[in-house]
Enzyme design. Structure first.
Site, mmCIF file in Angstrom:
data_model
loop_
_atom_site.group_PDB
_atom_site.id
_atom_site.type_symbol
_atom_site.label_atom_id
_atom_site.label_comp_id
_atom_site.label_asym_id
_atom_site.label_seq_id
_atom_site.Cartn_x
_atom_site.Cartn_y
_atom_site.Cartn_z
ATOM 1 N N HIS A 38 -4.721 1.693 7.243
ATOM 2 C CA HIS A 38 -3.356 2.203 7.420
ATOM 3 C C HIS A 38 -3.077 3.332 6.413
ATOM 4 O O HIS A 38 -2.571 4.399 6.780
ATOM 5 C CB HIS A 38 -2.372 1.039 7.228
ATOM 6 C CG HIS A 38 -0.926 1.421 7.237
ATOM 7 N ND1 HIS A 38 -0.021 0.954 8.167
ATOM 8 C CD2 HIS A 38 -0.204 2.220 6.402
ATOM 9 C CE1 HIS A 38 1.176 1.463 7.914
ATOM 10 N NE2 HIS A 38 1.104 2.231 6.843
ATOM 11 N N GLU A 39 -3.441 3.095 5.156
ATOM 12 C CA GLU A 39 -3.162 4.108 4.128
ATOM 13 C C GLU A 39 -4.021 5.354 4.319
ATOM 14 O O GLU A 39 -3.560 6.480 4.093
ATOM 15 C CB GLU A 39 -3.372 3.528 2.725
ATOM 16 C CG GLU A 39 -2.493 2.327 2.376
ATOM 17 C CD GLU A 39 -1.023 2.529 2.684
ATOM 18 O OE1 GLU A 39 -0.523 3.663 2.565
ATOM 19 O OE2 GLU A 39 -0.370 1.546 3.061
ATOM 20 N N HIS B 121 -2.532 7.818 6.651
ATOM 21 C CA HIS B 121 -1.502 8.692 6.073
ATOM 22 C C HIS B 121 -2.128 9.998 5.558
ATOM 23 O O HIS B 121 -1.525 11.066 5.662
ATOM 24 C CB HIS B 121 -0.789 8.004 4.909
ATOM 25 C CG HIS B 121 0.293 7.048 5.331
ATOM 26 N ND1 HIS B 121 1.401 7.438 6.049
ATOM 27 C CD2 HIS B 121 0.444 5.715 5.119
ATOM 28 C CE1 HIS B 121 2.187 6.390 6.262
ATOM 29 N NE2 HIS B 121 1.628 5.324 5.714
ATOM 30 N N CYS C 41 5.573 -0.167 7.352
ATOM 31 C CA CYS C 41 5.256 0.981 6.510
ATOM 32 C C CYS C 41 6.481 1.331 5.691
ATOM 33 O O CYS C 41 7.597 1.329 6.214
ATOM 34 C CB CYS C 41 4.855 2.162 7.403
ATOM 35 S SG CYS C 41 4.476 3.664 6.490
ATOM 36 N N LEU C 42 6.284 1.643 4.420
ATOM 37 C CA LEU C 42 7.422 1.993 3.560
ATOM 38 C C LEU C 42 8.116 3.263 4.038
ATOM 39 O O LEU C 42 9.269 3.499 3.696
ATOM 40 C CB LEU C 42 6.961 2.149 2.106
ATOM 41 C CG LEU C 42 6.472 0.863 1.435
ATOM 42 C CD1 LEU C 42 6.008 1.149 0.007
ATOM 43 C CD2 LEU C 42 7.549 -0.207 1.445
ATOM 44 N N GLY D 97 0.829 -1.197 0.000
ATOM 45 C CA GLY D 97 0.000 0.000 0.000
ATOM 46 C C GLY D 97 0.863 1.246 0.000
ATOM 47 O O GLY D 97 2.009 1.217 0.456
ATOM 48 N N GLN E 107 2.935 9.920 1.250
ATOM 49 C CA GLN E 107 4.278 9.348 1.402
ATOM 50 C C GLN E 107 5.224 9.724 0.275
ATOM 51 O O GLN E 107 6.435 9.576 0.405
ATOM 52 C CB GLN E 107 4.182 7.816 1.481
ATOM 53 C CG GLN E 107 3.509 7.324 2.747
ATOM 54 C CD GLN E 107 3.343 5.819 2.711
ATOM 55 O OE1 GLN E 107 2.373 5.317 2.169
ATOM 56 N NE2 GLN E 107 4.299 5.087 3.260
HETATM 57 NI NI NI Z 1 2.412 3.406 5.676
#
Ligand code: NI
Length: 167
Positions: free
Chosen positions: A133-134, A137, A91-92, A46, A51
């Site tokens: 989660h996304e 953000h 998370c990236l 995701g 991000q």
């Molecule tokens: Ni994330």
């Protein structure tokens, strides 16, 4: 298509609240293509526009085993949620850090697709958690903010140390 740079926690830009998308034009389509390339290359399941330092309400998710089921959510809204699920998240923007987070077990999300049409989706399991989660953000929230203050401090220090080492 181009790979984009992913902001790393605790970069303050990750705390930005995303604005609604107005017209879904070719710039949005190009951004989605670039975000998909970035997510698959990472690899991740995701990615939120936040991000990649684009502060608009756009997330992409692909929780399929073969990474061939890209889902795009523009202006996503949670219209229903129930239950409690706990799962280890990563998370990236916080590479190498994984910890358990509680979220709703089942959700219904309303969003627009790349064609501009509004759709609703019921999601649970990994897909449901990933969407939540996304969407966080887009509110300027990173999953580590659900952890204890002590853990957050440790993670911030670890990330800052790593950043210094790579410069
Ligand atoms: Ni994330």
């Amino acid at each position: 298509m181009a790979k984009l740079d992913i902001l790393r926690y605790p970069d303050p830009r990750l705390y930005t609240r995303a604005k609604r998308v107005g017209i879904i034009d070719e710039r949005i389509q190009r951004l989605v293509a670039d975000m998909a390339e970035t997510m698959y290359a990472a690899p991740g399941i995701g990615l939120a526009a936040t991000q990649v330092d684009r502060h608009i309400q756009l997330i992409i998710v692909d929780t399929s085993e073969n990474q061939n089921d890209l889902r795009v959510f523009i202006n996503p809204e949670l219209i229903f949620s129930e239950g409690d699920a706990e799962r280890e998240e990563g998370c990236l923007s916080v590479p190498g850090i994984y910890d358990k987070v509680h979220r709703a077990e089942r959700i219904r999300v309303r969003a627009q697709g790349l064609d501009g049409k509004t759709f609703e989706l019921d999601a649970d399991g990994l897909l449901g958690l990933c969407i939540q989660h996304e969407m966080d953000h887009l509110l300027g929230k990173v999953f580590v903010q659900y952890l204890s203050p002590l853990k957050q401090t440790r993670i911030r220090n670890k990330m800052k140390k790593r950043l210094r080492e790579t410069m």
